[in-house]
Design an enzyme around this catalytic site. Structure first.
Site, PDB file in Angstrom:
ATOM      1  N   THR A  93       0.872  -1.179   0.000  1.00 23.20           N
ATOM      2  CA  THR A  93       0.000   0.000   0.000  1.00 23.20           C
ATOM      3  C   THR A  93       0.905   1.224   0.000  1.00 23.20           C
ATOM      4  OG1 THR A  93      -1.614  -1.179   1.343  1.00 23.20           O
ATOM      5  CG2 THR A  93      -1.826   1.212   1.247  1.00 23.20           C
ATOM      6  N   LYS A 168      -7.772   1.379  -2.995  1.00 19.10           N
ATOM      7  CA  LYS A 168      -7.355   1.008  -1.632  1.00 19.10           C
ATOM      8  C   LYS A 168      -7.407   2.241  -0.704  1.00 19.10           C
ATOM      9  CE  LYS A 168      -5.016  -1.059   1.728  1.00 19.10           C
ATOM     10  NZ  LYS A 168      -5.532  -2.123   2.543  1.00 19.10           N
ATOM     11  N   LYS A 243      -1.225   5.409   8.541  1.00 14.92           N
ATOM     12  CA  LYS A 243      -0.473   5.431   7.274  1.00 14.92           C
ATOM     13  C   LYS A 243      -1.442   5.605   6.092  1.00 14.92           C
ATOM     14  CE  LYS A 243       1.832   2.439   4.040  1.00 14.92           C
ATOM     15  NZ  LYS A 243       2.255   1.127   3.644  1.00 14.92           N
TER      16      LYS A 243
HETATM   17  P1  NAD Z   1       6.163  -5.703   7.187  1.00 12.71           P
HETATM   18  O1  NAD Z   1       6.960  -4.550   7.690  1.00 12.71           O
HETATM   19  O2  NAD Z   1       5.851  -6.829   8.103  1.00 12.71           O
HETATM   20  O3  NAD Z   1       6.885  -6.329   5.877  1.00 12.71           O
HETATM   21  C1  NAD Z   1       7.604  -5.597   4.934  1.00 12.71           C
HETATM   22  C2  NAD Z   1       8.902  -6.330   4.684  1.00 12.71           C
HETATM   23  O4  NAD Z   1       9.642  -5.697   3.656  1.00 12.71           O
HETATM   24  C3  NAD Z   1       9.827  -6.369   5.926  1.00 12.71           C
HETATM   25  O5  NAD Z   1      10.040  -7.702   6.306  1.00 12.71           O
HETATM   26  C4  NAD Z   1      11.104  -5.684   5.432  1.00 12.71           C
HETATM   27  O6  NAD Z   1      12.287  -6.263   5.983  1.00 12.71           O
HETATM   28  C5  NAD Z   1      11.012  -5.902   3.940  1.00 12.71           C
HETATM   29  N1  NAD Z   1      11.841  -4.983   3.175  1.00 12.71           N
HETATM   30  C6  NAD Z   1      11.951  -3.641   3.279  1.00 12.71           C
HETATM   31  N2  NAD Z   1      12.830  -3.165   2.372  1.00 12.71           N
HETATM   32  C7  NAD Z   1      13.272  -4.237   1.670  1.00 12.71           C
HETATM   33  C8  NAD Z   1      14.192  -4.413   0.607  1.00 12.71           C
HETATM   34  N3  NAD Z   1      14.861  -3.382   0.082  1.00 12.71           N
HETATM   35  N4  NAD Z   1      14.410  -5.656   0.139  1.00 12.71           N
HETATM   36  C9  NAD Z   1      13.765  -6.728   0.658  1.00 12.71           C
HETATM   37  N5  NAD Z   1      12.881  -6.624   1.676  1.00 12.71           N
HETATM   38  C10 NAD Z   1      12.641  -5.399   2.174  1.00 12.71           C
HETATM   39  O7  NAD Z   1       4.831  -5.070   6.581  1.00 12.71           O
HETATM   40  P2  NAD Z   1       3.469  -5.857   6.227  1.00 12.71           P
HETATM   41  O8  NAD Z   1       2.547  -5.785   7.390  1.00 12.71           O
HETATM   42  O9  NAD Z   1       3.822  -7.159   5.605  1.00 12.71           O
HETATM   43  O10 NAD Z   1       2.874  -4.870   5.107  1.00 12.71           O
HETATM   44  C11 NAD Z   1       3.407  -4.827   3.799  1.00 12.71           C
HETATM   45  C12 NAD Z   1       2.542  -3.885   2.975  1.00 12.71           C
HETATM   46  O11 NAD Z   1       1.192  -4.353   2.984  1.00 12.71           O
HETATM   47  C13 NAD Z   1       2.506  -2.454   3.520  1.00 12.71           C
HETATM   48  O12 NAD Z   1       2.536  -1.556   2.442  1.00 12.71           O
HETATM   49  C14 NAD Z   1       1.189  -2.398   4.280  1.00 12.71           C
HETATM   50  O13 NAD Z   1       0.652  -1.099   4.350  1.00 12.71           O
HETATM   51  C15 NAD Z   1       0.333  -3.311   3.429  1.00 12.71           C
HETATM   52  N6  NAD Z   1      -0.790  -3.942   4.160  1.00 12.71           N
HETATM   53  C16 NAD Z   1      -0.597  -4.461   5.404  1.00 12.71           C
HETATM   54  C17 NAD Z   1      -1.673  -5.063   6.061  1.00 12.71           C
HETATM   55  C18 NAD Z   1      -1.504  -5.660   7.453  1.00 12.71           C
HETATM   56  O14 NAD Z   1      -2.515  -5.974   8.085  1.00 12.71           O
HETATM   57  N7  NAD Z   1      -0.275  -5.863   7.926  1.00 12.71           N
HETATM   58  C19 NAD Z   1      -2.936  -5.125   5.437  1.00 12.71           C
HETATM   59  C20 NAD Z   1      -3.078  -4.621   4.149  1.00 12.71           C
HETATM   60  C21 NAD Z   1      -1.994  -4.028   3.516  1.00 12.71           C
END
Ligand code: NAD
Length: 292
Positions: A93, A168, A243
């Site tokens: 997102t 979204k 966010k």
């Molecule tokens: P998270 O922080 O758990 O996961 C993101 C991952 O990306 C981390 O593990 C981080 O180490 C990795 N990362 C960052 N930079 C990187 C790079 N250069 N190379 C490789 N890996 C890298 O976040 P999440 O909860 O999994 O959310 C991910 C996305 O989904 C976000 O944009 C969030 O807004 C969206 N989202 C989350 C939810 C939720 O409930 N958690 C629901 C809908 C949407």
């Protein structure tokens, strides 16, 4: 069977990648956090020591990263590494500007691309029941749909590049505003001496009916599965709601849309987050409203 590179194996990406493996696809995964690579490997993902390794020989790349600058940084590096024609899908997102930039990067290298943010949270990611909101060309959408269907239940093509992200952002602005409206109604009912159950029973079958009330009720009792029944453990954390509301305000400013309630919702969630409740479920906003 498709060979997929999956970059970002966090709360959402980890279980999404695991579901792709379960469906018989070969998934080469990369994350900056070594522990997450190990967890993914236990679910059958091939752990890669670098992004370069992860994209080697893949037909398709999926990214699931925290914010727009992560996506631009990762796509800038990976796009020149993959052959023209490789399908690129970002499920994070992120803001509209970064989404458009990512699509441009892909286009410059002859790669079809989609923005495909999700709703459904970590439980939806684990169960493979996410909703995907997809922006990009119809041909790319048709190619991606069978893969997205492994991770989700509803796959909606919203229009051209960035329209998935637009959907979204708009949806979550409705959610943030409606949760505040429902919370205010319960606080007013308390002051008036109306029981929570009575308000629920009436509003759930009247014009006040909405998801924030009937699925995610911010007071304990009427909906036993809502986070209010477990001291507001998320669910969907306040920090993530903030966010998304800030993304909506950024989009409103850039597009010239007037969203006074979205603006106010962002300010209230900012306050809840700053008060130390960022890790609580976003329905905990009712506790702050009660104290205002
Ligand atoms: P998270 O922080 O758990 O996961 C993101 C991952 O990306 C981390 O593990 C981080 O180490 C990795 N990362 C960052 N930079 C990187 C790079 N250069 N190379 C490789 N890996 C890298 O976040 P999440 O909860 O999994 O959310 C991910 C996305 O989904 C976000 O944009 C969030 O807004 C969206 N989202 C989350 C939810 C939720 O409930 N958690 C629901 C809908 C949407």
């Amino acid at each position: 069977m498709t060979s997929i590179a999956f970059i970002g194996l966090g709360h959402m990406g980890g279980p999404m990648a695991a579901n792709l493996v379960k469906a018989g696809h070969v998934v080469q995964g990369f994350d900056l956090v070594p522990d997450l690579l190990e967890t993914a490997a236990q679910k059958g993902v091939s752990p890669c020591a670098s992004m370069e390794k992860a994209v080697e020989g893949c037909d398709l790349v999926i990214t699931m990263l925290p914010a727009g600058h992560h996506v631009i940084s990762v796509w800038s590096k990976l796009v020149p590494l993959v052959p023209a024609g490789t399908l690129l899908i970002d499920c994070s997102t992120i803001d509209i500007d970064s989404t458009k930039k990512a699509h441009e990067l892909a286009k410059e290298h002859g790669c079809p691309s989609l923005d495909a943010p999700v709703s459904g949270g970590t439980s939806g990611a684990e169960a493979g029941t996410l909703t995907f909101m997809v922006g990009g060309e119809a041909k790319a959408f048709a190619a991606a749909e069978p893969i997205l269907r492994v991770m989700g239940k509803r796959i909606i093509h919203c229009g051209d590049a960035s329209m998935g992200q637009a959907a979204k952002i708009c949806n979550n602005m409705i959610l943030g505003v409606s949760m505040i409206a429902v919370s205010e109604a319960f606080v007013l009912a308390e002051k008036l001496g109306l029981s929570q159950q009575s308000l629920f029973d009436v509003a759930a079958v009247s014009s006040g009916q909405c998801w924030s009330l009937t699925t995610y009720c911010p007071v304990p009792g009427p909906v036993p599965t809502s986070p209010a029944n477990r001291d507001y453990q998320p669910g969907f954390a306040t920090a993530l709601m903030l966010k998304d509301l800030l993304l909506s305000q950024n989009a409103a400013e850039l597009s010239g849309a007037n969203t006074p309630l979205g603006h106010q919702a962002a300010a209230l969630y900012q306050r809840l987050n700053d008060d130390g409740s960022g890790n609580k479920d976003f329905s905990a906003i009712i506790e702050m409203i009660r104290k205002l």
